[in-house]
Scaffold this active site. Structure first.
Site, PDB file in Angstrom:
ATOM      1  N   GLU A  52       0.871  -1.176   0.000  1.00 36.41           N
ATOM      2  CA  GLU A  52       0.000   0.000   0.000  1.00 36.41           C
ATOM      3  C   GLU A  52       0.905   1.222   0.000  1.00 36.41           C
ATOM      4  O   GLU A  52       1.677   1.433   0.940  1.00 36.41           O
ATOM      5  CB  GLU A  52      -0.925   0.053   1.216  1.00 36.41           C
ATOM      6  CG  GLU A  52      -1.879   1.256   1.119  1.00 36.41           C
ATOM      7  CD  GLU A  52      -2.619   1.590   2.405  1.00 36.41           C
ATOM      8  OE1 GLU A  52      -3.419   2.546   2.352  1.00 36.41           O
ATOM      9  OE2 GLU A  52      -2.394   0.941   3.440  1.00 36.41           O
ATOM     10  N   ASP A  77       5.178   4.660   3.594  1.00 36.27           N
ATOM     11  CA  ASP A  77       4.935   6.094   3.713  1.00 36.27           C
ATOM     12  C   ASP A  77       6.224   6.741   4.197  1.00 36.27           C
ATOM     13  O   ASP A  77       7.012   6.099   4.895  1.00 36.27           O
ATOM     14  CB  ASP A  77       3.792   6.384   4.693  1.00 36.27           C
ATOM     15  CG  ASP A  77       3.080   7.705   4.392  1.00 36.27           C
ATOM     16  OD1 ASP A  77       3.730   8.758   4.528  1.00 36.27           O
ATOM     17  OD2 ASP A  77       1.892   7.672   4.033  1.00 36.27           O
ATOM     18  N   ASP A 126      -2.690  12.248  -2.551  1.00 33.89           N
ATOM     19  CA  ASP A 126      -2.832  13.668  -2.881  1.00 33.89           C
ATOM     20  C   ASP A 126      -2.914  13.778  -4.399  1.00 33.89           C
ATOM     21  O   ASP A 126      -1.998  13.342  -5.099  1.00 33.89           O
ATOM     22  CB  ASP A 126      -1.615  14.444  -2.355  1.00 33.89           C
ATOM     23  CG  ASP A 126      -1.760  15.950  -2.521  1.00 33.89           C
ATOM     24  OD1 ASP A 126      -2.461  16.396  -3.453  1.00 33.89           O
ATOM     25  OD2 ASP A 126      -1.143  16.681  -1.735  1.00 33.89           O
ATOM     26  N   LYS A 130      -2.365  20.897  -9.411  1.00 32.38           N
ATOM     27  CA  LYS A 130      -1.652  21.906 -10.199  1.00 32.38           C
ATOM     28  C   LYS A 130      -0.718  21.238 -11.206  1.00 32.38           C
ATOM     29  O   LYS A 130      -0.044  20.259 -10.893  1.00 32.38           O
ATOM     30  CB  LYS A 130      -0.860  22.831  -9.281  1.00 32.38           C
ATOM     31  CG  LYS A 130      -1.736  23.736  -8.419  1.00 32.38           C
ATOM     32  CD  LYS A 130      -0.904  24.679  -7.579  1.00 32.38           C
ATOM     33  CE  LYS A 130      -1.792  25.594  -6.745  1.00 32.38           C
ATOM     34  NZ  LYS A 130      -0.991  26.507  -5.894  1.00 32.38           N
ATOM     35  N   ASP A 162     -10.993   9.784  -3.627  1.00 34.40           N
ATOM     36  CA  ASP A 162     -12.178  10.643  -3.589  1.00 34.40           C
ATOM     37  C   ASP A 162     -12.058  11.778  -4.603  1.00 34.40           C
ATOM     38  O   ASP A 162     -12.958  12.608  -4.727  1.00 34.40           O
ATOM     39  CB  ASP A 162     -12.353  11.244  -2.197  1.00 34.40           C
ATOM     40  CG  ASP A 162     -11.177  12.146  -1.833  1.00 34.40           C
ATOM     41  OD1 ASP A 162     -10.035  11.637  -1.801  1.00 34.40           O
ATOM     42  OD2 ASP A 162     -11.387  13.351  -1.586  1.00 34.40           O
TER      43      ASP A 162
END
Length: 224
Positions: A52, A77, A126, A130, A162
């Site tokens: 993950e 992470d 994220d 931009k 999402d």
């Protein structure tokens, strides 16, 4: 999160046998001994290996590990103070088929060997909307090349987000580059046929999104 709390979590991570924090030099100089040996050295079995990426608190990694005891999971992470929660839960609940790796996703192909990984999950990354942040989107062409390096020939990638932007961007890129889209859904909780592991596992923030009726999207694909 206060600095004292972060330091406490960093120190506690160092005591967990399921947390690995190689430095950049060790990775790029091929001195990370677990590369190519995750199953043999840590998990001590030959079960499928699932990653993950950007695992945050490790909620999804933990839930998948509980759901699939005959698979091995690694949450990755750069922020160790976040995945501390998942690592601690695994220790407390004796979940032996999950580990956590602190590193940048850009170094993923230095942490895993070619054809070592069976499946990748990218959960709520994220979207980096931009244009100048395109290089940081976790499904851009460069990242896909890195994933292909470590995935087995039949390996798959799952993207759950999402962000309608991230969903559309990824879908367009996959079709444009000729990758295989196995399944795509722009609202997994409103349409029938969504894979069970996609709808039955929810992160804390995901449950909040659902409370305000924000659509959750999902893509499952193979990199050609």
């Amino acid at each position: 999160m206060g600095s004292k709390n972060k330091l406490r979590r960093f120190r506690e991570n160092e005591t967990f046998s399921n947390v690995f924090q190689p430095n950049r030099e060790a990775l790029v100089n091929e001195k990370f001994e677990l590369k190519g040996n995750w199953n043999k050295t840590f998990f001590k079995n030959e079960n499928p290996l699932v990653l993950e990426l950007g695992c945050g608190k490790g909620e999804y990694s933990i839930a998948l590990a509980k759901r699939y005891p005959h698979k091995n999971f690694i949450g990755i992470d750069i922020k160790g103070a976040r995945f501390w929660r998942g690592a601690k839960t695994a220790v407390e609940e004796h979940i032996s088929n999950v580990a956590f790796l602190r590193t940048q996703i850009e170094l993923i192909d230095f942490a895993f060997a070619q054809n070592e990984v069976d499946e990748i999950w990218i959960t709520f990354p994220d979207p980096q909307i931009k244009y100048k942040r395109t290089k940081h989107r976790m499904t851009n062409s460069e990242f896909l090349k890195r994933y292909k390096q470590i995935l087995k020939p039949e390996g798959v990638v799952n993207l759950k987000t999402d962000s309608e932007f991230m969903h559309g961007y990824t879908l367009g890129l996959l079709h444009g580059e000729g990758h295989e889209v196995i399944y795509s859904n722009h609202n997994i909780y409103k349409q029938e046929g969504s894979p069970d592991e996609v709808t039955s596992i929810q992160t804390f923030y995901e449950s909040q999104y659902l409370e305000i009726n924000k659509p959750i999207t999902y893509i499952r694909f193979k990199i050609k």
